[in-house]
Design a protein around this motif. Structure first.
Motif, PDB file in Angstrom:
ATOM      1  N   ARG A  62      19.792  21.586  25.695  1.00 52.06           N
ATOM      2  CA  ARG A  62      18.849  22.401  24.904  1.00 52.06           C
ATOM      3  C   ARG A  62      17.955  21.542  24.019  1.00 52.06           C
ATOM      4  NH1 ARG A  62      23.133  27.329  23.724  1.00 52.06           N
ATOM      5  NH2 ARG A  62      23.156  27.963  25.911  1.00 52.06           N
ATOM      6  N   ARG A  63      16.891  22.148  23.549  1.00 46.84           N
ATOM      7  CA  ARG A  63      15.888  21.510  22.683  1.00 46.84           C
ATOM      8  C   ARG A  63      15.209  20.332  23.373  1.00 46.84           C
ATOM      9  NH1 ARG A  63      15.552  23.617  17.467  1.00 46.84           N
ATOM     10  NH2 ARG A  63      13.419  22.875  17.577  1.00 46.84           N
ATOM     11  N   SER A  64      15.091  20.398  24.693  1.00 44.02           N
ATOM     12  CA  SER A  64      14.319  19.361  25.377  1.00 44.02           C
ATOM     13  C   SER A  64      13.166  19.977  26.158  1.00 44.02           C
ATOM     14  CB  SER A  64      15.216  18.535  26.296  1.00 44.02           C
ATOM     15  OG  SER A  64      15.843  19.368  27.235  1.00 44.02           O
ATOM     16  N   GLY A  65      12.860  21.240  25.858  1.00 39.91           N
ATOM     17  CA  GLY A  65      11.672  21.862  26.445  1.00 39.91           C
ATOM     18  C   GLY A  65      11.898  22.563  27.774  1.00 39.91           C
ATOM     19  N   ILE A  66      13.166  22.686  28.209  1.00 39.02           N
ATOM     20  CA  ILE A  66      13.421  23.274  29.535  1.00 39.02           C
ATOM     21  C   ILE A  66      13.037  24.759  29.572  1.00 39.02           C
ATOM     22  CG2 ILE A  66      15.226  23.872  31.206  1.00 39.02           C
ATOM     23  CD1 ILE A  66      16.625  21.266  30.436  1.00 39.02           C
ATOM     24  N   ALA A  93      19.659  38.936  16.346  1.00 35.42           N
ATOM     25  CA  ALA A  93      20.481  37.832  15.823  1.00 35.42           C
ATOM     26  C   ALA A  93      20.283  36.516  16.585  1.00 35.42           C
ATOM     27  CB  ALA A  93      21.957  38.234  15.896  1.00 35.42           C
ATOM     28  N   ASN A  94      19.513  36.548  17.672  1.00 34.67           N
ATOM     29  CA  ASN A  94      19.372  35.357  18.521  1.00 34.67           C
ATOM     30  C   ASN A  94      18.171  34.512  18.078  1.00 34.67           C
ATOM     31  OD1 ASN A  94      19.247  33.466  20.553  1.00 34.67           O
ATOM     32  ND2 ASN A  94      19.623  34.929  22.209  1.00 34.67           N
ATOM     33  N   CYS A  95      18.396  33.721  17.012  1.00 37.12           N
ATOM     34  CA  CYS A  95      17.277  32.960  16.419  1.00 37.12           C
ATOM     35  C   CYS A  95      16.635  31.967  17.382  1.00 37.12           C
ATOM     36  CB  CYS A  95      17.734  32.238  15.158  1.00 37.12           C
ATOM     37  SG  CYS A  95      18.019  33.395  13.844  1.00 37.12           S
ATOM     38  N   GLU A 102       8.398  33.352  20.146  1.00 38.64           N
ATOM     39  CA  GLU A 102       7.291  33.310  19.166  1.00 38.64           C
ATOM     40  C   GLU A 102       6.398  32.113  19.436  1.00 38.64           C
ATOM     41  OE1 GLU A 102       9.206  33.230  15.342  1.00 38.64           O
ATOM     42  OE2 GLU A 102       9.880  35.317  15.571  1.00 38.64           O
ATOM     43  N   LYS A 103       7.030  30.955  19.700  1.00 41.61           N
ATOM     44  CA  LYS A 103       6.238  29.739  19.951  1.00 41.61           C
ATOM     45  C   LYS A 103       5.302  29.941  21.135  1.00 41.61           C
ATOM     46  CE  LYS A 103       6.427  24.803  20.888  1.00 41.61           C
ATOM     47  NZ  LYS A 103       7.223  23.654  21.331  1.00 41.61           N
ATOM     48  N   LEU A 104       5.770  30.706  22.131  1.00 46.90           N
ATOM     49  CA  LEU A 104       4.973  30.896  23.344  1.00 46.90           C
ATOM     50  C   LEU A 104       4.010  32.085  23.245  1.00 46.90           C
ATOM     51  CD1 LEU A 104       7.663  29.990  26.002  1.00 46.90           C
ATOM     52  CD2 LEU A 104       5.769  28.604  25.159  1.00 46.90           C
TER      53      LEU A 104
HETATM   54  C1  LIG Z   1      17.142  30.274  23.960  1.00 50.82           C
HETATM   55  C2  LIG Z   1      17.283  29.094  24.915  1.00 50.82           C
HETATM   56  C3  LIG Z   1      17.005  29.578  26.352  1.00 50.82           C
HETATM   57  C4  LIG Z   1      16.253  28.012  24.545  1.00 50.82           C
HETATM   58  O1  LIG Z   1      16.302  26.989  25.512  1.00 50.82           O
HETATM   59  P1  LIG Z   1      15.818  25.497  25.207  1.00 50.82           P
HETATM   60  O2  LIG Z   1      15.585  24.809  26.504  1.00 50.82           O
HETATM   61  O3  LIG Z   1      16.740  24.849  24.254  1.00 50.82           O
HETATM   62  O4  LIG Z   1      14.419  25.742  24.457  1.00 50.82           O
HETATM   63  P2  LIG Z   1      13.214  24.695  24.393  1.00 50.82           P
HETATM   64  O5  LIG Z   1      13.772  23.309  24.235  1.00 50.82           O
HETATM   65  O6  LIG Z   1      12.277  24.923  25.524  1.00 50.82           O
HETATM   66  O7  LIG Z   1      12.548  25.132  23.018  1.00 50.82           O
HETATM   67  C5  LIG Z   1      11.214  25.568  22.928  1.00 50.82           C
HETATM   68  C6  LIG Z   1      10.966  26.065  21.511  1.00 50.82           C
HETATM   69  O8  LIG Z   1      11.845  27.155  21.217  1.00 50.82           O
HETATM   70  C7  LIG Z   1      12.249  27.098  19.836  1.00 50.82           C
HETATM   71  N1  LIG Z   1      13.689  26.867  19.765  1.00 50.82           N
HETATM   72  C8  LIG Z   1      14.538  26.689  20.809  1.00 50.82           C
HETATM   73  N2  LIG Z   1      15.809  26.538  20.373  1.00 50.82           N
HETATM   74  C9  LIG Z   1      15.751  26.618  19.022  1.00 50.82           C
HETATM   75  C10 LIG Z   1      16.735  26.537  17.999  1.00 50.82           C
HETATM   76  N3  LIG Z   1      18.040  26.325  18.276  1.00 50.82           N
HETATM   77  N4  LIG Z   1      16.332  26.674  16.707  1.00 50.82           N
HETATM   78  C11 LIG Z   1      15.043  26.879  16.403  1.00 50.82           C
HETATM   79  N5  LIG Z   1      14.048  26.955  17.342  1.00 50.82           N
HETATM   80  C12 LIG Z   1      14.415  26.830  18.638  1.00 50.82           C
HETATM   81  C13 LIG Z   1      11.482  25.946  19.229  1.00 50.82           C
HETATM   82  O9  LIG Z   1      10.247  26.448  18.760  1.00 50.82           O
HETATM   83  C14 LIG Z   1      11.262  25.051  20.443  1.00 50.82           C
HETATM   84  O10 LIG Z   1      10.146  24.200  20.296  1.00 50.82           O
HETATM   85  P3  LIG Z   1      10.296  22.769  19.572  1.00 50.82           P
HETATM   86  O11 LIG Z   1      11.501  22.115  20.180  1.00 50.82           O
HETATM   87  O12 LIG Z   1       9.001  22.090  19.861  1.00 50.82           O
HETATM   88  O13 LIG Z   1      10.525  23.093  18.117  1.00 50.82           O
HETATM   89  C15 LIG Z   1      18.708  28.466  24.811  1.00 50.82           C
HETATM   90  O14 LIG Z   1      19.018  28.269  23.454  1.00 50.82           O
HETATM   91  C16 LIG Z   1      19.813  29.292  25.447  1.00 50.82           C
HETATM   92  O15 LIG Z   1      20.086  29.173  26.645  1.00 50.82           O
HETATM   93  N6  LIG Z   1      20.484  30.159  24.659  1.00 50.82           N
HETATM   94  C17 LIG Z   1      21.608  30.980  25.153  1.00 50.82           C
HETATM   95  C18 LIG Z   1      21.103  32.054  26.105  1.00 50.82           C
HETATM   96  C19 LIG Z   1      20.090  32.972  25.432  1.00 50.82           C
HETATM   97  O16 LIG Z   1      20.252  33.359  24.280  1.00 50.82           O
HETATM   98  N7  LIG Z   1      19.030  33.318  26.195  1.00 50.82           N
HETATM   99  C20 LIG Z   1      17.990  34.219  25.702  1.00 50.82           C
HETATM  100  C21 LIG Z   1      18.393  35.625  25.826  1.00 50.82           C
HETATM  101  S1  LIG Z   1      17.097  36.721  25.283  1.00 50.82           S
END
Ligand SMILES: CC(C)(COP(=O)(O)OP(=O)(O)OC[C@H]1O[C@@H](n2cnc3c(N)ncnc32)[C@H](O)[C@@H]1OP(=O)(O)O)[C@@H](O)C(=O)NCCC(=O)NCCS
Length: 128
Positions: A62-66, A93-95, A102-104
């Motif tokens: 996570r947090r690598s833009g996937i 609750a899913n911040c 929101e970012k997108l």
């Molecule tokens: C939500 C989820 C899909 C994000 O995946 P990810 O690959 O880590 O997200 P990205 O790296 O592409 O993040 C893109 C942007 O999202 C936001 N973001 C993602 N994770 C975040 C976190 N933990 N806290 C704050 N912002 C976050 C940020 O704005 C981030 O941009 P930045 O890194 O430039 O700040 C992942 O946390 C996940 O799989 N969660 C469990 C499953 C889930 O809840 N799915 C969604 C159901 S609606």
């Protein structure tokens, strides 16, 4: 490929993992399922509207833009199909997920009170 998605889904949603047959049903019902080594996204198109059914990224990736890349790729596909709006539903609750959407450029367009075991569900939408 399906067993890989099932494993990833379990890591992302340990409380309600989906089985291979759940994903097969989604495919049969017309959903698009896209997965890579560390992430998956499922969406459905109906006329000129689309809905993100689920998205997840392995905890250690996570947090690598996937997730952002997967959504942007989905949007490119949807534009080719002349889709106008994308909707999704996320727990209040899913911040991380809310921040991602929101970012997108997704905007809150509605709320389903107490939808997830007492937590509100937020409906978000983006015009392509
Ligand atoms: C939500 C989820 C899909 C994000 O995946 P990810 O690959 O880590 O997200 P990205 O790296 O592409 O993040 C893109 C942007 O999202 C936001 N973001 C993602 N994770 C975040 C976190 N933990 N806290 C704050 N912002 C976050 C940020 O704005 C981030 O941009 P930045 O890194 O430039 O700040 C992942 O946390 C996940 O799989 N969660 C469990 C499953 C889930 O809840 N799915 C969604 C159901 S609606």
């Amino acid at each position: 490929m399906l067993n890989k998605i099932v494993e990833l889904h379990k890591q992302c949603f340990p409380d309600k993992p989906w089985s291979e047959s759940d994903f097969m049903e989604l495919k049969k019902s017309g959903c698009e399922i896209v997965a890579s080594e560390n992430g998956f996204i499922v969406w459905r198109v109906v006329a000129d509207q689309a809905e993100i059914i689920t998205i997840g990224v392995a905890p250690n990736a996570r947090r690598s833009g996937i997730a952002e890349s997967m959504i942007l790729l989905m949007e490119q596909e949807l534009k080719k199909q002349s889709v106008v709006n994308v909707f999704l539903e996320v727990s209040e609750a899913n911040c991380p997920a809310k921040k991602l959407y929101e970012k997108l450029g997704f905007l809150v367009v509605g709320k389903r009170p107490k939808y997830y075991d007492g937590t509100d569900a937020i409906i978000m939408s983006k015009t392509l």
